[in-house]
Design a protein around this motif. Structure first.
Motif, PDB file in Angstrom:
ATOM      1  N   MET A   1      35.997  20.997  28.690  1.00  0.00           N
ATOM      2  CA  MET A   1      37.022  21.909  29.195  1.00  0.00           C
ATOM      3  C   MET A   1      36.377  23.236  29.588  1.00  0.00           C
ATOM      4  SD  MET A   1      40.510  22.996  27.311  1.00  0.00           S
ATOM      5  CE  MET A   1      41.530  24.240  27.971  1.00  0.00           C
ATOM      6  N   GLU A   2      36.851  23.779  30.651  1.00  0.00           N
ATOM      7  CA  GLU A   2      36.335  25.034  31.172  1.00  0.00           C
ATOM      8  C   GLU A   2      36.708  26.192  30.245  1.00  0.00           C
ATOM      9  OE1 GLU A   2      36.218  26.861  35.618  1.00  0.00           O
ATOM     10  OE2 GLU A   2      38.176  26.318  34.847  1.00  0.00           O
ATOM     11  N   SER A   3      35.793  27.130  30.048  1.00  0.00           N
ATOM     12  CA  SER A   3      36.025  28.268  29.155  1.00  0.00           C
ATOM     13  C   SER A   3      36.836  29.369  29.850  1.00  0.00           C
ATOM     14  CB  SER A   3      34.692  28.849  28.685  1.00  0.00           C
ATOM     15  OG  SER A   3      34.029  29.477  29.772  1.00  0.00           O
ATOM     16  N   ILE A   4      37.368  30.262  29.040  1.00  0.00           N
ATOM     17  CA  ILE A   4      38.090  31.421  29.577  1.00  0.00           C
ATOM     18  C   ILE A   4      37.153  32.231  30.468  1.00  0.00           C
ATOM     19  CG2 ILE A   4      39.211  33.606  28.984  1.00  0.00           C
ATOM     20  CD1 ILE A   4      40.222  32.244  26.421  1.00  0.00           C
ATOM     21  N   ALA A   5      35.923  32.418  30.024  1.00  0.00           N
ATOM     22  CA  ALA A   5      34.954  33.183  30.815  1.00  0.00           C
ATOM     23  C   ALA A   5      34.716  32.529  32.173  1.00  0.00           C
ATOM     24  CB  ALA A   5      33.644  33.334  30.044  1.00  0.00           C
ATOM     25  N   SER A   6      34.639  31.204  32.207  1.00  0.00           N
ATOM     26  CA  SER A   6      34.452  30.491  33.486  1.00  0.00           C
ATOM     27  C   SER A   6      35.656  30.677  34.398  1.00  0.00           C
ATOM     28  CB  SER A   6      34.236  29.002  33.250  1.00  0.00           C
ATOM     29  OG  SER A   6      33.046  28.782  32.577  1.00  0.00           O
ATOM     30  N   ARG A   7      36.850  30.594  33.811  1.00  0.00           N
ATOM     31  CA  ARG A   7      38.057  30.800  34.623  1.00  0.00           C
ATOM     32  C   ARG A   7      38.119  32.230  35.141  1.00  0.00           C
ATOM     33  NH1 ARG A   7      39.928  27.180  30.726  1.00  0.00           N
ATOM     34  NH2 ARG A   7      40.757  28.818  29.370  1.00  0.00           N
ATOM     35  N   LEU A   8      37.742  33.192  34.300  1.00  0.00           N
ATOM     36  CA  LEU A   8      37.734  34.591  34.742  1.00  0.00           C
ATOM     37  C   LEU A   8      36.731  34.782  35.873  1.00  0.00           C
ATOM     38  CD1 LEU A   8      38.746  37.470  34.481  1.00  0.00           C
ATOM     39  CD2 LEU A   8      37.037  37.827  32.681  1.00  0.00           C
ATOM     40  N   LYS A   9      35.574  34.161  35.741  1.00  0.00           N
ATOM     41  CA  LYS A   9      34.560  34.255  36.807  1.00  0.00           C
ATOM     42  C   LYS A   9      35.098  33.654  38.101  1.00  0.00           C
ATOM     43  CE  LYS A   9      30.182  33.969  35.866  1.00  0.00           C
ATOM     44  NZ  LYS A   9      28.831  33.490  35.506  1.00  0.00           N
ATOM     45  N   ASN A  10      35.810  32.527  38.009  1.00  0.00           N
ATOM     46  CA  ASN A  10      36.414  31.914  39.201  1.00  0.00           C
ATOM     47  C   ASN A  10      37.419  32.861  39.846  1.00  0.00           C
ATOM     48  OD1 ASN A  10      34.970  29.533  38.924  1.00  0.00           O
ATOM     49  ND2 ASN A  10      36.600  28.494  37.798  1.00  0.00           N
ATOM     50  N   PHE A  11      38.228  33.535  39.032  1.00  0.00           N
ATOM     51  CA  PHE A  11      39.215  34.474  39.566  1.00  0.00           C
ATOM     52  C   PHE A  11      38.522  35.645  40.262  1.00  0.00           C
ATOM     53  CE2 PHE A  11      41.905  38.289  38.994  1.00  0.00           C
ATOM     54  CZ  PHE A  11      42.968  37.908  39.804  1.00  0.00           C
ATOM     55  N   ILE A  12      37.485  36.185  39.643  1.00  0.00           N
ATOM     56  CA  ILE A  12      36.745  37.305  40.235  1.00  0.00           C
ATOM     57  C   ILE A  12      36.141  36.884  41.575  1.00  0.00           C
ATOM     58  CG2 ILE A  12      34.714  38.786  39.944  1.00  0.00           C
ATOM     59  CD1 ILE A  12      35.376  38.810  36.910  1.00  0.00           C
ATOM     60  N   GLN A  13      35.583  35.674  41.621  1.00  0.00           N
ATOM     61  CA  GLN A  13      35.019  35.174  42.880  1.00  0.00           C
ATOM     62  C   GLN A  13      36.116  34.966  43.921  1.00  0.00           C
ATOM     63  OE1 GLN A  13      32.917  31.710  41.500  1.00  0.00           O
ATOM     64  NE2 GLN A  13      31.072  32.880  41.000  1.00  0.00           N
ATOM     65  N   HIS A  14      37.266  34.443  43.486  1.00  0.00           N
ATOM     66  CA  HIS A  14      38.393  34.258  44.395  1.00  0.00           C
ATOM     67  C   HIS A  14      38.805  35.596  45.018  1.00  0.00           C
ATOM     68  CE1 HIS A  14      42.245  32.986  46.013  1.00  0.00           C
ATOM     69  NE2 HIS A  14      42.785  34.022  45.384  1.00  0.00           N
ATOM     70  N   LYS A  15      38.781  36.643  44.227  1.00  0.00           N
ATOM     71  CA  LYS A  15      39.135  37.983  44.709  1.00  0.00           C
ATOM     72  C   LYS A  15      38.011  38.619  45.521  1.00  0.00           C
ATOM     73  CE  LYS A  15      43.166  39.164  43.110  1.00  0.00           C
ATOM     74  NZ  LYS A  15      44.227  39.489  44.046  1.00  0.00           N
ATOM     75  N   GLN A  16      36.873  37.930  45.592  1.00  0.00           N
ATOM     76  CA  GLN A  16      35.689  38.409  46.307  1.00  0.00           C
ATOM     77  C   GLN A  16      35.238  39.766  45.769  1.00  0.00           C
ATOM     78  OE1 GLN A  16      36.749  38.185  50.478  1.00  0.00           O
ATOM     79  NE2 GLN A  16      36.533  35.968  50.483  1.00  0.00           N
ATOM     80  N   LEU A  17      35.202  39.850  44.440  1.00  0.00           N
ATOM     81  CA  LEU A  17      34.781  41.069  43.755  1.00  0.00           C
ATOM     82  C   LEU A  17      33.469  40.821  43.019  1.00  0.00           C
ATOM     83  CD1 LEU A  17      38.188  42.042  42.097  1.00  0.00           C
ATOM     84  CD2 LEU A  17      37.122  43.157  44.072  1.00  0.00           C
TER      85      LEU A  17
END
Length: 118
Positions: A1-17
């Motif tokens: 299962m994907e970690s919270i940190a991995s999901r947060l990193k995905n969100f940051i990348q999605h926001k292009q930040l």
């Protein structure tokens, strides 16, 4: 299962930040709080970090961030502050996390007010 940190990193990348830009949006003086999540395997954000993220990024589905359930983004609405089921779930998820943290941190009463502001 994907970690919270991995999901947060995905969100940051999605926001292009970058991590630095994300940190500035959260109004942190240093990137350390966020960078620490990405350095340590299994690291989890503090209740304060989750509350700060929820307060700054209304489009992020906090349930997804914490559990991986659902979609990354909340559906767009014309009024992002509408009192609807999604906002209730978001508040309940934060309150649950805050209540669970009482065992780890004795003084979180002031943090409960953060969940009510979402």
């Amino acid at each position: 299962m994907e970690s919270i940190a991995s999901r947060l990193k995905n969100f940051i990348q999605h926001k292009q930040l970058s991590t630095s830009a994300f940190t500035r949006i959260l109004e942190y003086k240093s990137c350390e709080k966020i960078a620490r999540l990405f350095r340590s395997e299994g690291a989890k954000p503090s209740v304060d970090i989750v509350a700060d993220i929820a307060n700054r990024f209304a489009d992020l589905n906090i349930r997804w961030l914490l559990t991986g359930e659902g979609n990354m983004l909340e559906p767009l609405t014309t009024n992002t502050f509408a009192f609807n089921a999604d906002n209730i779930l978001r508040t309940e998820a934060l309150e649950s996390l805050l209540l669970q943290s009482r065992m780890e941190e004795p003084d979180v009463t002031h943090r409960l007010s953060l969940a009510h502001n979402i």
